[in-house]
Each structure stands twice: as structure tokens, then as C-alpha cells.
Motif scaffolding. Structure first.
Motif, PDB file in Angstrom:
ATOM      1  N   HIS A   1      -3.866  -6.814  -4.805  1.00  0.00           N
ATOM      2  CA  HIS A   1      -3.050  -7.209  -3.660  1.00  0.00           C
ATOM      3  C   HIS A   1      -2.989  -8.720  -3.530  1.00  0.00           C
ATOM      4  O   HIS A   1      -2.175  -9.252  -2.786  1.00  0.00           O
ATOM      5  CB  HIS A   1      -3.642  -6.640  -2.365  1.00  0.00           C
ATOM      6  CG  HIS A   1      -3.371  -5.197  -2.181  1.00  0.00           C
ATOM      7  ND1 HIS A   1      -2.143  -4.717  -1.797  1.00  0.00           N
ATOM      8  CD2 HIS A   1      -4.168  -4.113  -2.338  1.00  0.00           C
ATOM      9  CE1 HIS A   1      -2.207  -3.400  -1.717  1.00  0.00           C
ATOM     10  NE2 HIS A   1      -3.418  -3.008  -2.056  1.00  0.00           N
TER      11      HIS A   1
ATOM     12  N   LYS B   1       0.920   2.381  -7.112  1.00  0.00           N
ATOM     13  CA  LYS B   1       0.211   1.629  -8.145  1.00  0.00           C
ATOM     14  C   LYS B   1      -0.953   2.444  -8.735  1.00  0.00           C
ATOM     15  O   LYS B   1      -1.055   2.598  -9.961  1.00  0.00           O
ATOM     16  CB  LYS B   1      -0.351   0.321  -7.553  1.00  0.00           C
ATOM     17  CG  LYS B   1       0.699  -0.534  -6.829  1.00  0.00           C
ATOM     18  CD  LYS B   1       0.136  -1.826  -6.318  1.00  0.00           C
ATOM     19  CE  LYS B   1      -0.895  -1.660  -5.209  1.00  0.00           C
ATOM     20  NZ  LYS B   1      -0.346  -1.121  -3.932  1.00  0.00           N
ATOM     21  N   SER B   2      -1.772   2.951  -7.841  1.00  0.00           N
ATOM     22  CA  SER B   2      -2.928   3.722  -8.333  1.00  0.00           C
ATOM     23  C   SER B   2      -2.472   4.997  -9.036  1.00  0.00           C
ATOM     24  O   SER B   2      -3.076   5.421 -10.025  1.00  0.00           O
ATOM     25  CB  SER B   2      -3.846   4.084  -7.167  1.00  0.00           C
ATOM     26  OG  SER B   2      -4.397   2.927  -6.614  1.00  0.00           O
ATOM     27  N   THR B   3      -1.419   5.585  -8.500  1.00  0.00           N
ATOM     28  CA  THR B   3      -0.893   6.802  -9.120  1.00  0.00           C
ATOM     29  C   THR B   3      -0.541   6.544 -10.580  1.00  0.00           C
ATOM     30  O   THR B   3      -0.919   7.314 -11.472  1.00  0.00           O
ATOM     31  CB  THR B   3       0.338   7.294  -8.341  1.00  0.00           C
ATOM     32  OG1 THR B   3      -0.043   7.497  -6.980  1.00  0.00           O
ATOM     33  CG2 THR B   3       0.872   8.588  -8.911  1.00  0.00           C
TER      34      THR B   3
ATOM     35  N   SER C   1       0.833  -1.196   0.000  1.00  0.00           N
ATOM     36  CA  SER C   1       0.000   0.000   0.000  1.00  0.00           C
ATOM     37  C   SER C   1       0.871   1.250   0.000  1.00  0.00           C
ATOM     38  O   SER C   1       1.854   1.321   0.736  1.00  0.00           O
ATOM     39  CB  SER C   1      -0.897  -0.029   1.239  1.00  0.00           C
ATOM     40  OG  SER C   1      -1.852   0.980   1.158  1.00  0.00           O
ATOM     41  N   GLY C   2       0.522   2.178  -0.855  1.00  0.00           N
ATOM     42  CA  GLY C   2       1.264   3.436  -0.925  1.00  0.00           C
ATOM     43  C   GLY C   2       2.478   3.377  -1.821  1.00  0.00           C
ATOM     44  O   GLY C   2       3.253   4.330  -1.880  1.00  0.00           O
TER      45      GLY C   2
HETATM   46  N1  LIG Z   1      -4.003  13.068  -4.103  1.00  0.00           N
HETATM   47  C1  LIG Z   1      -2.952  12.781  -3.343  1.00  0.00           C
HETATM   48  N2  LIG Z   1      -2.406  13.742  -2.586  1.00  0.00           N
HETATM   49  C2  LIG Z   1      -1.332  13.481  -1.816  1.00  0.00           C
HETATM   50  N3  LIG Z   1      -0.745  12.305  -1.740  1.00  0.00           N
HETATM   51  C3  LIG Z   1      -1.236  11.296  -2.459  1.00  0.00           C
HETATM   52  C4  LIG Z   1      -2.360  11.477  -3.297  1.00  0.00           C
HETATM   53  N4  LIG Z   1      -2.631  10.299  -3.917  1.00  0.00           N
HETATM   54  C5  LIG Z   1      -1.715   9.418  -3.460  1.00  0.00           C
HETATM   55  N5  LIG Z   1      -0.891  10.021  -2.600  1.00  0.00           N
HETATM   56  C6  LIG Z   1       0.265   9.405  -1.942  1.00  0.00           C
HETATM   57  O1  LIG Z   1       1.041   8.836  -2.958  1.00  0.00           O
HETATM   58  C7  LIG Z   1       1.511   7.587  -2.525  1.00  0.00           C
HETATM   59  C8  LIG Z   1       1.117   6.506  -3.519  1.00  0.00           C
HETATM   60  O2  LIG Z   1      -0.287   6.384  -3.494  1.00  0.00           O
HETATM   61  P1  LIG Z   1      -1.084   5.318  -4.376  1.00  0.00           P
HETATM   62  O3  LIG Z   1      -2.531   5.612  -4.210  1.00  0.00           O
HETATM   63  O4  LIG Z   1      -0.529   5.345  -5.740  1.00  0.00           O
HETATM   64  O5  LIG Z   1      -0.727   3.983  -3.665  1.00  0.00           O
HETATM   65  P2  LIG Z   1      -1.209   2.506  -4.004  1.00  0.00           P
HETATM   66  O6  LIG Z   1      -0.009   1.754  -4.383  1.00  0.00           O
HETATM   67  O7  LIG Z   1      -2.314   2.539  -4.966  1.00  0.00           O
HETATM   68  O8  LIG Z   1      -1.744   2.022  -2.591  1.00  0.00           O
HETATM   69  P3  LIG Z   1      -2.966   1.051  -2.252  1.00  0.00           P
HETATM   70  O9  LIG Z   1      -2.477  -0.318  -2.473  1.00  0.00           O
HETATM   71  O10 LIG Z   1      -3.209   1.315  -0.808  1.00  0.00           O
HETATM   72  O11 LIG Z   1      -4.081   1.477  -3.110  1.00  0.00           O
HETATM   73  C9  LIG Z   1       0.957   7.344  -1.139  1.00  0.00           C
HETATM   74  O12 LIG Z   1       1.938   7.668  -0.202  1.00  0.00           O
HETATM   75  C10 LIG Z   1      -0.185   8.302  -1.037  1.00  0.00           C
HETATM   76  O13 LIG Z   1      -0.331   8.749   0.290  1.00  0.00           O
END
Ligand SMILES: Nc1ncnc2c1ncn2[C@@H]1O[C@H](COP(=O)(O)OP(=O)(O)OP(=O)(O)O)[C@@H](O)[C@H]1O
Ligand SMILES: [Mg+2]
Lengths: 232, 409
Positions: A205, A50-52, A46-47
Motif C-alpha cells: 500500500h 491484489k491478494s486474490t 483495499s479489496g
Molecule cells: N475467501 C473469500 N471469500 C469471500 N470473499 C473474499 C474472499 N477473499 C477475498 N474476498 C473478497 O474479494 C475481494 C478482493 O479481496 P483481496 O483480498 O484480493 O483484496 P486486496 O486487494 O488484497 O485487499 P487488501 O489491500 O485489503 O489486502 C474483496 O472484496 C474481498 O472481500
């Protein structure tokens, strides 16, 4: 490595979120190529970003630096309306929370993207029915989301993603809200769609879910940690 | 996106939250209803004024000695040379004069038996009743012979009958006006109140000569004087042109040189009524502006709710964008919603406005009139209000960043 131009390409992509005086480096320079017809699963803690990355590929957000290319075209050079058309014509989104319009029935939800289609004239009703039948919901077209199970709702969402005849489906944790059995059904559906030539990128996941994909990309701290392919 | 699709989804959004939609529309409904009512009232009043003008004699010119000041008020009528019966005779031969009547008026005490009554007396001729289209309902009017010889006869209005004769038939009875006995020969048709509020039936008419010789007395230097001449202009003549020609004719006759000040006035009664209605129009315009303000406030209410709606539906907007909606699609969607909201409010307002105008027309005793223009203007105004106040919320929705909107909690 698959031959020809990649359908999706990330070149040294970074994404920095600034919140007040705090900076979050969500992506730290990602290079990635996805070939047409691939089925890739993105995994990682998490974090890890991936979603980014999915949002950047989906033209929903802009990178801090680097370039994303869809079918060879750089997103940074495209105008907002062209990006909207790209999302409408080329991409299909499947979300963890389904994101269906609660007051619209299944058929109306699936027709929604066709409302914004400009270049082709399609019979929206026929196309939506066809997509719902493909996901196995031919009998549930006039049900509202609240009248459907979680798995059925996600099928409606997949049908909606298919309505615009996309070449790429982006699915961020599509089974995250579903039980194991239902997850497997959804994955089988995606495999079936992949077999028709649609490129699929999926974030998950769960290892069992990722096993449906032929390529697994692991993220850690905004970077690709590993990238493994399984022979077909 | 097709317009019909946008319209259908706007109507759907409106029904999704019916109570809120209705409350939002309320401002528009009230605004449109009051604009409609005010405009219809203005129209009705105008129609009534036109009716009054035609009742007063739309084609009659009045001559009076005295001078005219700007604004139409007379000054020093007493000083000017009065008109005479020979003026009447000469004017009668003018081509545009259909009928000419002279008058002398005074206030008198009328007595019948033990009852007395203060009223106004007018000495005039038979042409007067023709000019004023005023028939007798009982008995008869003067004959030209009675006018010539100065017969002791009187034609009286309804109010005189009521106040002096107490229900008995007055025709043939005696009446004393300032101690001059006259015989009642006719009762005039009831006219009711004038637009100035006076009782037009509280009048006694006797022949001009009788009035001059026995009641009022002749002018010091001009024996056959009349204080007022009315000229009914023939149908095929233009009133304004006749007014100018008559003025020119009298100037010549009274020896006034070019550039000299007139010592008489020619006016048509319509001018007076119109001057009065101008004041009413100002009031009506003020009320219409107030109604417009109500509409504006209603529009602000719509903008407020649309902003709330945009915020509430941020995720939906994000989803639509992810599915390929352009900014302009989102813009059209919210603009259509605001416009449908205002348009429906406007339609309801129009219905209420109709009802309001009907009631107002009943209460105010004028003819109900609702022109299609007023209806169209009202509907157009509400649609424009919708577009205007919907624009800002719609633009805000259209400018949302897809990912921020999609992630909005
Ligand atoms: N809009 C935003 N503003 C500030 N920080 C963000 C934003 N979106 C994501 N982050 C930060 O960027 C990082 C990556 O986030 P992301 O959502 O891409 O993670 P992820 O791999 O998808 O996690 P998960 O498995 O929990 O969905 C994290 O530390 C998150 O806190
Ligand atoms: Mg995520």
C-alpha cells in the motif's frame, strides 16, 4: 515488454467468491505477463483483488475462469502433488504476518520447506544457515520467533522462502507489519535478491515501498488500472 | 519427507502440550494395561492348571464302572458290574501299565479317645501312593503283605492328625473307623486343597482287603470287588493311545460286542481339569474383550483430540502446504502423531500392566508369567489403534485447501 516467455502469465483470469446468495467478483478478467527477473509491485485500494491474484499465482487457489501459467505451464492441468512441488521448488512466499512456527527456532523454520523437497538431496542444515546468513541473521539462528523483532522475523521468513532456491518470490504486504526504517531494510534485501535473478512480485500500500520495484501495477475493482515501468 | 523427521516432529508436538497428551493417552494406557493384565492372568491360570494336572497324575488313567454320557457325567454307576482284584492283576501285566491300584471308598466316623470326626476312608494298596507320588512324612506306608493279609493299619492325612490327635504323635496309636480298630502307621505329606476346593489331607487310607472285609462289606454278587482302578501309564507310552487300548482291552474282557454300550469308563484326570478350565478361559476371554473395548474407547479419545489438534493447527497446515507439503506429507505427519501418542501410551500401559499382573499374581497366588508375545501384542495393538483412529483426522488435515487453511482464523 520483456522478450521471451513470461515466467508468470495470467490470461483473462476471473475469481468469483460465492458467500451464500452473494457473489463477490474479486477479479474480473486480468491479463498479466511478468518476465523472468522482473521486480513488480502491485498496488491498489483495499479489496481490489491484489491478494486474490497473488494466491492464484502461488497455486494456493484456483481461478473461476481463465488460466495461470508459471514458466509456461498451465496450473489448471497440474495435479495437486505437482502444485505442491511447484510451491516447494519454484515459488517462495513471504507473508504479512510472517507465519513462522512459534516453537521452532530460526534455523528450524528455514529448514521447513526442505523437509518437503523430493527431487534434490540437499544438506538442509547447511542450506538453511546459508540463507540465514544471506538475510543477515547468521547470529540469531537459535532464536525463536518470540525472541526476534518484527523485521528480524520477516528476514527469517524471507530466508525460509529462499531455502528451496525459488525462481519467484511472492510477497503479499511483507512490510505491512513493520515500521518505515525496517521496511526499507527488508526492501533493500529484496532488491539484492532480485539482482541475483529471482523474479519478485510484491503487494504493498506504501508508495515508498513500491518505489523499490521497477514496475508498478495498479488494481481497481478486480481489474488492472495501470501498469508502468521505470527504466533500470 | 523422511520418517525420522516425521517421528521427531511428532514427538515434539506431543511434548508441546504435555498435559493434554497425557490425558489423551490415559484411555490407551488403561486399555493396554488391562489387556496385558487380563492376558497375563489367563496365562498364569493356565500354568496353574497344568501344575494341577501334573499333581493329579498327568499320566494316570482311571477306570470306573458305569456308562458315559456326553459331557463326561456318569450315569447309574451302581447298576454296572464292578471291577475286581483279578482285573487289577490282569491289568498289571499290560505293557503300558507302570502301576495299577484299586480302591474302595466310603465315608466314616473316625474316633480317637473322646474325639470323633467325619471323614472319607479309602481302602487301597501300596501302588496308590506310587501313582499319586504321595510319600509319608512320618512312619511308613502299607507293605504289600499288609495289603494281602488285610492288616488293621491306617495311613492318615494331616487334617486327621490335627482333628483327632490334637498335636500328639499319632504313629502307633489306635483309631476306630466305624468301630473297627486300626493302628496308625504313617502320616502323609500335606497336599492342601484340591482345585475343586476339597481338603485333600482329610483322608484315611487302610488296606483294600481290610476296607472290604471289615468296614464297607463286599459286593452282593462280586466278592473281590473294587470301585475304581487307576492305571499309571509308563513314561514311554502315549496316554491317549493307552487310554484307547485300555478301553478296548476292558471291552473284550467284559464281553461287550462291537457297537454295544460300554458299562465302564476310562478317563484321564487331565480331561476333567481342562473341562473346568474351559469355563475359566471363557471368563478370561470376556475380560480380555472388555479390556479391548477400553482400548477402543481410548482410541476414540485419541481421534477426538487429533481432530481438535487439526482444527487448532489449520493455519500451520496451510503454511506447510504453501511451503510445498503434499497432502500425503500432512497425512503422514498427523498419522505419526496419533501413532506416537498411542505408542507411548501403550508403553506406559505395558509398564503398568506388568505391575498389575505382578500384583494380581501375588493376590491370586499363581505364578507370574508375562510372555514377550503379550508385550508385543499390546504394543502392536496400541500402534494399530493409533493408525486406525488417527486416519480420519489425518485425512481431514490432508484434504484441506491450502488457501482456506492459511486464512483460517
Ligand atoms: N475467501 C473469500 N471469500 C469471500 N470473499 C473474499 C474472499 N477473499 C477475498 N474476498 C473478497 O474479494 C475481494 C478482493 O479481496 P483481496 O483480498 O484480493 O483484496 P486486496 O486487494 O488484497 O485487499 P487488501 O489491500 O485489503 O489486502 C474483496 O472484496 C474481498 O472481500
Ligand atoms: Mg490483500
Amino acid at each position: 515488454m520483456a522478450s521471451g516467455t513470461p515466467i508468470i502469465e495470467a490470461r483473462n483470469v476471473t475469481k468469483v467468491y460465492t458467500m451464500g446468495d452473494q457473489q463477490v467478483h474479486a477479479l474480473r478478467g486480468v491479463d498479466l505477463q511478468i518476465a523472468p527477473g522482473e521486480f513488480a509491485a502491485i498496488m491498489g485500494p483495499s479489496g481490489s483483488g491484489k491478494s486474490t491474484l497473488m494466491n492464484l499465482i502461488g497455486a494456493l487457489d484456483q481461478p473461476t475462469s481463465g488460466e495461470l501459467l508459471i514458466e509456461g505451464q498451465g496450473l489448471s492441468t497440474m495435479r495437486a502433488d505437482d502444485l505442491a512441488d511447484l510451491r516447494n521448488q519454484t515459488l517462495g512466499f513471504v507473508f504479512q504476518q510472517f507465519n513462522l512456527l512459534p516453537r521452532a527456532n530460526a534455523l528450524q523454520n528455514v529448514k521447513l520447506p526442505l523437509r518437503y523437497a523430493r527431487h534434490e538431496t540437499v544438506d538442509a542444515d547447511a542450506r538453511a544457515r546459508e540463507c540465514l546468513e544471506l538475510v543477515g541473521l547468521g547470529e540469531r539462528m537459535d532464536h525463536r520467533p518470540a525472541q526476534l523483532s518484527g523485521g528480524q522475523q520477516q528476514r527469517v521468513a524471507i530466508a525460509r522462502a529462499l531455502a528451496g532456491r525459488p525462481r519467484i518470490i511472492l510477497a503479499d504486504e511483507p512490510t505491512g507489519a513493520l515500521d518505515t526504517k525496517t521496511s526499507a531494510d527488508i526492501m533493500e534485501l529484496l532488491v539484492k535478491l532480485n539482482a541475483t535473478g529471482i523474479t519478485i512480485i510484491l503487494v504493498t500500500h506504501e508508495a515508498e515501498v513500491a518505489n523499490f520495484a521497477r514496475r508498478k501495477i495498479h488494481f481497481r475493482d478486480g481489474l488492472i488500472e495501470s501498469d508502468e515501468r521505470r527504466a533500470a | 519427507m523422511k520418517f525420522s523427521v516425521a517421528l521427531a516432529s511428532a514427538v515434539e508436538a506431543l511434548f508441546a502440550n504435555l498435559l493434554r497428551s497425557f490425558l489423551t493417552m490415559l484411555g490407551i494406557i488403561i486399555g493396554v494395561a488391562s489387556v496385558m493384565t487380563m492376558m497375563a492372568m489367563g496365562d498364569g491360570a493356565k500354568q496353574r492348571i497344568d501344575e494341577q494336572i501334573s499333581a493329579l497324575g498327568a499320566s494316570t488313567l482311571t477306570l470306573r464302572p458305569g456308562s458315559m454320557r456326553r459331557g463326561g457325567r456318569s450315569l447309574g454307576a451302581g447298576a454296572a458290574k464292578p471291577f475286581t482284584e483279578s482285573d487289577i492283576k490282569v491289568l498289571s501285566s499290560l505293557p503300558y501299565a507302570h502301576a495299577v491300584s484299586g480302591q474302595l471308598s466310603t465315608s466314616v466316623t473316625a474316633v480317637s479317645g473322646q474325639t470323633n470326626w467325619s471323614t472319607s476312608l479309602t481302602g487301597t494298596d501300596d501302588a496308590y501312593f506310587e501313582i499319586h507320588a504321595w510319600p509319608a512324612v512320618e512312619g511308613r506306608l502299607f507293605t504289600p503283605r499288609e495289603v494281602r493279609t488285610g492288616a488293621a493299619v491306617a495311613v492318615i492325612g494331616k487334617s486327621i492328625v490335627e482333628n483327632l490327635f490334637d498335636g500328639t504323635d499319632p504313629v502307633g496309636q489306635r483309631l476306630r473307623v466305624n468301630n473297627v480298630p486300626v493302628t496308625v502307621i504313617g502320616i502323609l505329606e500335606e497336599k492342601g486343597q484340591s482345585s475343586f476346593g476339597s481338603d485333600r489331607d482329610d483322608v484315611i487310607f487302610i488296606p483294600l482287603t481290610t476296607a472290604r472285609n471289615r468296614v464297607i462289606g463286599a459286593h452282593r454278587t462280586t466278592p473281590k470287588n473294587v470301585s475304581r482302578i487307576e492305571v499309571m501309564v509308563a513314561d514311554d507310552y502315549d496316554l491317549k493311545q493307552a487310554q484307547d487300548e485300555l478301553g478296548e482291552f476292558m471291552r473284550e474282557r467284559r464281553g461287550i460286542k462291537a457297537g454295544g454300550n460300554d458299562d465302564f469308563m476310562v478317563f484321564n484326570i487331565a480331561d476333567f481339569v481342562r473341562a473346568r478350565s474351559a469355563a475359566q478361559e471363557t471368563l478370561g476371554m470376556f475380560l480380555t474383550i472388555m479390556a479391548g473395548v477400553a482400548l477402543f474407547v481410548g482410541g476414540v479419545g485419541v481421534m477426538n483430540i487429533m481432530l481438535v489438534s487439526v482444527t487448532e493447527r489449520t493455519r500451520e497446515i496451510g503454511l506447510r502446504m504453501a511451503l510445498g507439503a503434499r497432502g500425503s506429507d500432512i497425512m503422514i505427519q498427523f498419522l505419526t502423531e496419533a501413532t506416537v501418542l498411542c505408542g507411548v501410551g501403550g508403553l506406559i500401559g505395558i509398564i503398568l500392566g506388568y505391575a498389575g499382573s505382578l500384583i494380581a499374581a501375588k493376590a491370586g497366588d499363581w505364578t507370574f508369567s508375562m510372555s514377550p508375545q503379550i508385550t508385543l501384542i499390546s504394543l502392536g495393538a496400541s500402534v494399530i489403534v493409533g493408525l486406525f483412529f488417527g486416519y480420519f483426522p489425518a485425512r481431514r488435515a490432508a484434504r484441506l485447501n491450502p488457501i482456506d487453511a492459511l486464512r483460517y482464523e
